[in-house]
Write a protein that holds these residues in place. Structure first.
Motif, PDB file in Angstrom:
ATOM      1  N   UNK A 106       0.833  -1.200   0.000  1.00  0.00           N
ATOM      2  CA  UNK A 106       0.000   0.000   0.000  1.00  0.00           C
ATOM      3  C   UNK A 106       0.870   1.253   0.000  1.00  0.00           C
ATOM      4  N   UNK A 107       1.944   1.248   0.746  1.00  0.00           N
ATOM      5  CA  UNK A 107       2.848   2.388   0.800  1.00  0.00           C
ATOM      6  C   UNK A 107       3.505   2.623  -0.562  1.00  0.00           C
ATOM      7  N   UNK A 108       3.893   1.548  -1.231  1.00  0.00           N
ATOM      8  CA  UNK A 108       4.507   1.679  -2.557  1.00  0.00           C
ATOM      9  C   UNK A 108       3.504   2.239  -3.564  1.00  0.00           C
ATOM     10  N   UNK A 109       2.238   1.766  -3.481  1.00  0.00           N
ATOM     11  CA  UNK A 109       1.211   2.299  -4.388  1.00  0.00           C
ATOM     12  C   UNK A 109       1.025   3.792  -4.156  1.00  0.00           C
ATOM     13  N   UNK A 110       0.963   4.169  -2.884  1.00  0.00           N
ATOM     14  CA  UNK A 110       0.786   5.589  -2.548  1.00  0.00           C
ATOM     15  C   UNK A 110       1.977   6.419  -3.034  1.00  0.00           C
ATOM     16  N   UNK A 154       4.282  10.294  -6.879  1.00  0.00           N
ATOM     17  CA  UNK A 154       5.279  10.573  -7.915  1.00  0.00           C
ATOM     18  C   UNK A 154       4.593  10.971  -9.216  1.00  0.00           C
ATOM     19  N   UNK A 155       3.510  10.284  -9.573  1.00  0.00           N
ATOM     20  CA  UNK A 155       2.771  10.618 -10.789  1.00  0.00           C
ATOM     21  C   UNK A 155       2.156  12.011 -10.689  1.00  0.00           C
ATOM     22  N   UNK A 156       1.628  12.345  -9.521  1.00  0.00           N
ATOM     23  CA  UNK A 156       1.056  13.677  -9.320  1.00  0.00           C
ATOM     24  C   UNK A 156       2.127  14.747  -9.459  1.00  0.00           C
ATOM     25  N   UNK A 157       3.306  14.489  -8.906  1.00  0.00           N
ATOM     26  CA  UNK A 157       4.398  15.462  -9.013  1.00  0.00           C
ATOM     27  C   UNK A 157       4.827  15.660 -10.454  1.00  0.00           C
ATOM     28  N   UNK A 158       4.844  14.584 -11.223  1.00  0.00           N
ATOM     29  CA  UNK A 158       5.201  14.690 -12.641  1.00  0.00           C
ATOM     30  C   UNK A 158       4.167  15.549 -13.362  1.00  0.00           C
TER      31      UNK A 158
END
Length: 87
Positions: free
Chosen positions: A67-71, A76-80
Motif C-alpha cells: 500500500x505504501x509503494x502504491x501511494x 510521484x505521478x502527481x508530481x510529474x
C-alpha cells in the motif's frame, strides 16, 4: 523390561531414557504414583503457533508495504503532472 532411548532430536540428550511403563494397574493406583507429574510442553506445537503468528505479521507488513509503494507511485505521478503544468 523394555526402555526407549531418545535419539536426541529434541530437548533431551541422545541416549536418555524417555519412556517408563507403569502397570497394568487400575487408573487410581497409577494416579497415586504419577498424578503429580505433568507432561513436558509440546515444543513443536509451541513453534507452530509462533510460526503462524509470524506469518500473519509478515502478511500484514507486506500489505502495508504494498500500500505504501502504491501511494508513493501515486504521489510521484502527481508530481510529474504538476511539473508539466509549471513548465
Amino acid at each position: 523390561p523394555a526402555s526407549i532411548q531418545d535419539a536426541g532430536h529434541t530437548e533431551v540428550a541422545p541416549g536418555t531414557t524417555t519412556v517408563l511403563a507403569i502397570g497394568p494397574a487400575r487408573s487410581r493406583d497409577v494416579d497415586r504414583v504419577t498424578g503429580h507429574l505433568r507432561p513436558l510442553p509440546d515444543r513443536a506445537r509451541q513453534l507452530e503457533r509462533e510460526n503462524e503468528k509470524l506469518r500473519a505479521r509478515a502478511e500484514r507488513l507486506q500489505k502495508e508495504l504494498d500500500a505504501s509503494k502504491r501511494r508513493q507511485r501515486q504521489i510521484a505521478q502527481q508530481l510529474v503532472r504538476i511539473g508539466r503544468h509549471v513548465m
